[in-house]
Scaffold this active site. Sequence first.
Site, PDB file in Angstrom:
ATOM      1  N   HIS A   1      -2.394  -1.094  -2.227  1.00 46.84           N
ATOM      2  CA  HIS A   1      -1.448  -1.038  -3.332  1.00 46.84           C
ATOM      3  C   HIS A   1      -0.279  -1.999  -3.099  1.00 46.84           C
ATOM      4  CE1 HIS A   1       0.026   1.028  -6.924  1.00 46.84           C
ATOM      5  NE2 HIS A   1       1.244   0.982  -6.388  1.00 46.84           N
TER       6      HIS A   1
ATOM      7  N   ASP B   1      -6.707   0.889  -2.433  1.00 51.06           N
ATOM      8  CA  ASP B   1      -5.645   1.650  -3.089  1.00 51.06           C
ATOM      9  C   ASP B   1      -6.155   3.047  -3.448  1.00 51.06           C
ATOM     10  OD1 ASP B   1      -3.498   2.500  -4.638  1.00 51.06           O
ATOM     11  OD2 ASP B   1      -3.566   0.819  -6.045  1.00 51.06           O
TER      12      ASP B   1
ATOM     13  N   SER C   1       1.985  -1.307 -10.733  1.00 52.48           N
ATOM     14  CA  SER C   1       2.213   0.081 -10.352  1.00 52.48           C
ATOM     15  C   SER C   1       2.890   0.856 -11.490  1.00 52.48           C
ATOM     16  CB  SER C   1       3.021   0.148  -9.051  1.00 52.48           C
ATOM     17  OG  SER C   1       2.988   1.435  -8.492  1.00 52.48           O
TER      18      SER C   1
END
Length: 339
Positions: free
Chosen positions: A312, A282, A178
């Site tokens: 995610h 995601d 991320s």
Amino acid sequence: MGAISLRDSRFSSYVGNGHGQHGPVVEEIEGLIRVYKDGHVERSPIVQNVSATFSTVPDVTCKDVTVDDFNGVWARFYVPKCQTKLPLLVYFHGGGFCVGSAAWRSYHEFLAKLASAAVCMIMSVKYRLAPEHCLPAAFEDGISAVKWVRQQAVSNSEEQSWWSARCNFSKVFVGGDSAGACLAYNVATRLRLSTALEPVSVKGVVLIQPFFAGEARTASERNMVQPASSALSLRASDAYWRLALPPGANRDHSWCNPLSKGAPNLENLSLPPTMVCISDLDILKDRNLEFCAAMKSAGKSVEQIVYTGVGHAFQILHNCPNSQTRTHEMIAHIKAFIS
């Protein structure tokens, strides 16, 4: 560890009195962070912090070290038992540049398993967070971490010998998930311009669900409906970037959009082989795929893997029914890439 919900009523009770002291809330990411008008920041303790001695994998030794005392940067090392010298993965945690820690139990468990399965040493870096420290503070901390590794390689420090004596400094990787993946990419683009890292050699980059953005929406950002258990909604993504970027910058800033007009030309960047892990559910899926396509068009070595049926940060939060299966697959893919 069980699934973690980021929409938790405990946050309200934990920070419920801030309004009177600090004025109105000017920015909030539900369940994680509130920012008040006077600049006061409150973060929810929704994810448990654990010490380095918290045991999850018997054959991995974990210890914390100070990287930059002035800026409060530290790292947690994961060193598996092995008779030969080990490659090193310098890892940056996620959290939209605003939350997260190398001490989070979810990261501790994932990285201990990864170190053991991939037979590699991992240095998980705790960097400065926004909005108290807007970008490029996190990038600077990432570069400092890699330069600190180089310092240990040349100094033969007895204090750090418990890991440095077992490290193959000619086989170093940078990576993260991320925001940590965005950080790793920005660190890699800067480090490859430097020849002052010897004997450290960065051989590859591991980007897990890289948190990139742009003013123009992708199809997955516009159309993908996120469940309540999702780690990243479009609203939260926008809020993270408003908090992380310097005043006046938008989502086409090169720090968050590597394909923007103001970003360095990919063809001119000296980048090592790159692995990009993408989640099928995601909102960042299409943006991550576009990044991989642009890298390939620029002649870069890039390996993309799409994990189906998960969203995610599934490997950290275990927020999808088949998270465990896909996490095992991801660990195997990272092992192959590092090997």
